[in-house]
Design a protein around this motif. Structure first.
Motif, PDB file in Angstrom:
ATOM      1  N   MET A   1       0.844  -1.202   0.000  1.00 23.91           N
ATOM      2  CA  MET A   1       0.000   0.000   0.000  1.00 23.91           C
ATOM      3  C   MET A   1       0.874   1.246   0.000  1.00 23.91           C
ATOM      4  SD  MET A   1      -3.195  -0.489   2.553  1.00 23.91           S
ATOM      5  CE  MET A   1      -2.379  -1.078   4.012  1.00 23.91           C
ATOM      6  N   THR A   2       0.498   2.201  -0.775  1.00 23.24           N
ATOM      7  CA  THR A   2       1.227   3.461  -0.684  1.00 23.24           C
ATOM      8  C   THR A   2       0.719   4.202   0.544  1.00 23.24           C
ATOM      9  OG1 THR A   2      -0.404   4.489  -2.110  1.00 23.24           O
ATOM     10  CG2 THR A   2       1.587   3.682  -3.167  1.00 23.24           C
ATOM     11  N   ARG A   3       1.652   4.660   1.336  1.00 19.27           N
ATOM     12  CA  ARG A   3       1.307   5.273   2.616  1.00 19.27           C
ATOM     13  C   ARG A   3       0.413   6.500   2.445  1.00 19.27           C
ATOM     14  NH1 ARG A   3       2.616   1.696   6.686  1.00 19.27           N
ATOM     15  NH2 ARG A   3       0.465   2.110   7.184  1.00 19.27           N
ATOM     16  N   GLU A   4       0.683   7.244   1.417  1.00 16.71           N
ATOM     17  CA  GLU A   4      -0.017   8.515   1.286  1.00 16.71           C
ATOM     18  C   GLU A   4      -1.520   8.335   1.043  1.00 16.71           C
ATOM     19  OE1 GLU A   4       0.318  12.408  -1.453  1.00 16.71           O
ATOM     20  OE2 GLU A   4       2.171  11.295  -1.123  1.00 16.71           O
ATOM     21  N   SER A   5      -1.872   7.384   0.172  1.00 23.10           N
ATOM     22  CA  SER A   5      -3.295   7.244  -0.147  1.00 23.10           C
ATOM     23  C   SER A   5      -4.083   6.726   1.044  1.00 23.10           C
ATOM     24  CB  SER A   5      -3.483   6.323  -1.354  1.00 23.10           C
ATOM     25  OG  SER A   5      -3.075   5.013  -1.052  1.00 23.10           O
ATOM     26  N   VAL A   6      -3.425   5.996   1.947  1.00 24.87           N
ATOM     27  CA  VAL A   6      -4.162   5.470   3.098  1.00 24.87           C
ATOM     28  C   VAL A   6      -3.945   6.304   4.361  1.00 24.87           C
ATOM     29  CG1 VAL A   6      -4.180   3.099   2.239  1.00 24.87           C
ATOM     30  CG2 VAL A   6      -2.330   3.854   3.749  1.00 24.87           C
ATOM     31  N   ALA A   7      -3.265   7.434   4.234  1.00 25.73           N
ATOM     32  CA  ALA A   7      -3.008   8.269   5.412  1.00 25.73           C
ATOM     33  C   ALA A   7      -4.318   8.687   6.067  1.00 25.73           C
ATOM     34  CB  ALA A   7      -2.215   9.508   5.009  1.00 25.73           C
ATOM     35  N   THR A   8      -4.304   8.746   7.381  1.00 24.92           N
ATOM     36  CA  THR A   8      -5.477   9.190   8.130  1.00 24.92           C
ATOM     37  C   THR A   8      -5.836  10.609   7.718  1.00 24.92           C
ATOM     38  OG1 THR A   8      -4.909   7.804  10.019  1.00 24.92           O
ATOM     39  CG2 THR A   8      -6.371   9.669  10.447  1.00 24.92           C
ATOM     40  N   ARG A   9      -7.089  10.824   7.339  1.00 27.12           N
ATOM     41  CA  ARG A   9      -7.528  12.173   7.019  1.00 27.12           C
ATOM     42  C   ARG A   9      -9.019  12.343   7.270  1.00 27.12           C
ATOM     43  NH1 ARG A   9      -5.855  10.478   1.748  1.00 27.12           N
ATOM     44  NH2 ARG A   9      -7.597   9.772   0.479  1.00 27.12           N
ATOM     45  N   PHE A  10      -9.369  13.569   7.562  1.00 28.98           N
ATOM     46  CA  PHE A  10     -10.770  13.939   7.752  1.00 28.98           C
ATOM     47  C   PHE A  10     -11.134  14.820   6.563  1.00 28.98           C
ATOM     48  CE2 PHE A  10      -9.367  12.559  11.780  1.00 28.98           C
ATOM     49  CZ  PHE A  10     -10.483  12.073  12.442  1.00 28.98           C
ATOM     50  N   GLY A  11     -12.250  14.533   5.919  1.00 24.26           N
ATOM     51  CA  GLY A  11     -12.632  15.288   4.745  1.00 24.26           C
ATOM     52  C   GLY A  11     -11.814  14.876   3.529  1.00 24.26           C
ATOM     53  N   GLY A  12     -11.962  15.645   2.459  1.00 19.82           N
ATOM     54  CA  GLY A  12     -11.317  15.268   1.213  1.00 19.82           C
ATOM     55  C   GLY A  12     -12.072  14.107   0.581  1.00 19.82           C
ATOM     56  N   ARG A  99      -8.322  17.544   6.076  1.00 17.43           N
ATOM     57  CA  ARG A  99      -7.409  17.915   7.159  1.00 17.43           C
ATOM     58  C   ARG A  99      -6.697  16.686   7.712  1.00 17.43           C
ATOM     59  NH1 ARG A  99     -11.805  21.302   9.059  1.00 17.43           N
ATOM     60  NH2 ARG A  99     -11.554  23.370   8.128  1.00 17.43           N
ATOM     61  N   HIS A 100      -5.520  16.935   8.245  1.00 20.32           N
ATOM     62  CA  HIS A 100      -4.684  15.836   8.753  1.00 20.32           C
ATOM     63  C   HIS A 100      -4.265  16.120  10.189  1.00 20.32           C
ATOM     64  CE1 HIS A 100      -3.959  14.244   4.622  1.00 20.32           C
ATOM     65  NE2 HIS A 100      -4.353  15.469   4.351  1.00 20.32           N
ATOM     66  N   ALA A 101      -3.891  15.065  10.895  1.00 18.72           N
ATOM     67  CA  ALA A 101      -3.372  15.242  12.253  1.00 18.72           C
ATOM     68  C   ALA A 101      -2.420  14.105  12.561  1.00 18.72           C
ATOM     69  CB  ALA A 101      -4.512  15.241  13.256  1.00 18.72           C
ATOM     70  N   VAL A 102      -1.512  14.376  13.469  1.00 18.31           N
ATOM     71  CA  VAL A 102      -0.602  13.323  13.924  1.00 18.31           C
ATOM     72  C   VAL A 102      -1.133  12.807  15.255  1.00 18.31           C
ATOM     73  CG1 VAL A 102       1.762  12.779  14.620  1.00 18.31           C
ATOM     74  CG2 VAL A 102       1.326  14.445  12.793  1.00 18.31           C
ATOM     75  N   ARG A 196     -15.136  14.047  18.416  1.00 25.83           N
ATOM     76  CA  ARG A 196     -15.710  15.164  19.167  1.00 25.83           C
ATOM     77  C   ARG A 196     -15.596  16.408  18.301  1.00 25.83           C
ATOM     78  NH1 ARG A 196     -14.438  16.103  25.333  1.00 25.83           N
ATOM     79  NH2 ARG A 196     -16.546  16.893  25.270  1.00 25.83           N
ATOM     80  N   PRO A 197     -16.415  17.414  18.566  1.00 25.64           N
ATOM     81  CA  PRO A 197     -16.264  18.651  17.799  1.00 25.64           C
ATOM     82  C   PRO A 197     -14.817  19.121  17.881  1.00 25.64           C
ATOM     83  CG  PRO A 197     -18.231  18.744  19.159  1.00 25.64           C
ATOM     84  CD  PRO A 197     -17.493  17.502  19.562  1.00 25.64           C
ATOM     85  N   SER A 198     -14.232  19.405  16.722  1.00 32.88           N
ATOM     86  CA  SER A 198     -12.804  19.677  16.683  1.00 32.88           C
ATOM     87  C   SER A 198     -12.471  20.403  15.390  1.00 32.88           C
ATOM     88  CB  SER A 198     -12.049  18.347  16.768  1.00 32.88           C
ATOM     89  OG  SER A 198     -11.043  18.258  15.790  1.00 32.88           O
ATOM     90  N   GLU A 199     -11.325  21.078  15.393  1.00 29.82           N
ATOM     91  CA  GLU A 199     -10.902  21.759  14.163  1.00 29.82           C
ATOM     92  C   GLU A 199     -10.551  20.768  13.060  1.00 29.82           C
ATOM     93  OE1 GLU A 199      -7.707  23.562  16.098  1.00 29.82           O
ATOM     94  OE2 GLU A 199      -9.124  24.691  17.327  1.00 29.82           O
ATOM     95  N   LEU A 200     -10.446  19.497  13.424  1.00 29.86           N
ATOM     96  CA  LEU A 200     -10.061  18.487  12.452  1.00 29.86           C
ATOM     97  C   LEU A 200     -11.122  18.270  11.379  1.00 29.86           C
ATOM     98  CD1 LEU A 200      -8.490  15.280  14.009  1.00 29.86           C
ATOM     99  CD2 LEU A 200      -7.693  16.577  12.044  1.00 29.86           C
ATOM    100  N   THR A 201     -12.371  18.503  11.734  1.00 28.30           N
ATOM    101  CA  THR A 201     -13.428  18.200  10.780  1.00 28.30           C
ATOM    102  C   THR A 201     -14.586  19.190  10.884  1.00 28.30           C
ATOM    103  OG1 THR A 201     -15.032  16.546  10.057  1.00 28.30           O
ATOM    104  CG2 THR A 201     -14.434  16.514  12.387  1.00 28.30           C
TER     105      THR A 201
END
Ligand SMILES: [Zn+2]
Ligand SMILES: [Zn+2]
Length: 230
Positions: A1-12, A99-102, A196-201
């Motif tokens: 798997m390519t890491r980028e396509s499966v990276a954790t993300r909200f939206g997009g 959006r992304h987060a670590v 939870r409500p957050s700037e992430l999403t």
């Protein structure tokens, strides 16, 4: 798997297995809305479930709240591997800004309500009749005992998963533990994702709603949804 396509993300846009199509809502037959995807093998908290990746879709027309009859009005697609992952683009643009987060891979503990389910011994230390209204006022007893267990000096928010969480224990924001049970084995499901409500999403569920997704460790096709508002 390519890491980028499966990276954790909200939206997009979501990553799918080649050949998979955009999921439709069983209720209104419209497109489900993509909320988030998780590189679970990398970002899941301790005691991981046996999957490596999942995507989550929801219908804001039908607005399901986690009842059994609402099946298909929200969707978790989980994978134990992806052979040919590709980003599935649809419409004029994503419903939500990407959006992304670590993640912080710390140990989480059940919250006060969760101790009842996950650590009965500790819950039984609560004065009064455990689980009664008086006991709810004594959650600090559970909290102090939990602190001793983890040898923390002060409760840190993430210890209780009080935010966006991938795995670990749910943080119930309003009222008691609402962990769903698997319809196949009747065992309590485990937390997959808590939003939870957050700037992430920009996704939201009512007025300050927190959404919880669950999965059975044994029957990973069995998933559960809960929402609590504060
Ligand atoms: Zn719908
Ligand atoms: Zn099960």
């Amino acid at each position: 798997m390519t890491r980028e396509s499966v990276a954790t993300r909200f939206g997009g846009f979501p990553t799918v297995e080649e050949g998979e199509t955009w999921p439709l809502c069983d209720g209104c037959a419209g497109d489900l809305t993509f909320v988030a995807q998780v590189d679970y093998s990398r970002d899941g908290l301790h005691d991981k479930l046996p999957i490596v990746f999942f995507t989550f879709f929801y219908c804001w027309v039908c607005h399901p709240w986690g009842q059994d009859r609402e099946k298909g009005r929200w969707l978790v697609r989980s994978y134990t591997g992806l052979r040919r992952p590709k980003v599935l683009v649809q419409g004029d643009g994503p419903a939500f800004v990407e959006r992304h987060a670590v993640p912080r891979l710390a140990k989480s503990l059940p919250d006060g309500a969760g101790m009842h389910l996950h650590c009965r011994e500790l819950w039984d230390l609560v004065p009064g009749e455990s689980g009664s209204r008086e006991a709810w006022a004594n959650w600090d007893v559970v909290d102090r005992a939990a602190l001793r267990l983890t040898q923390e000096r002060a409760p840190r928010p993430h210890m209780r998963n009080a935010g966006v969480a991938i795995g670990g224990y749910p943080y119930w924001v309003n009222g008691g533990d609402k962990t769903p049970v698997c319809t196949q084995c009747t065992r309590p499901m485990e937390l997959l994702l808590q939003i939870r409500p957050s700037e992430l999403t920009d996704a939201d569920w009512g007025d300050v709603g927190t959404l919880y997704l669950f999965m059975c460790r044994k029957h990973t096709q069995r998933t559960g949804l809960r929402i609590q508002c504060t």
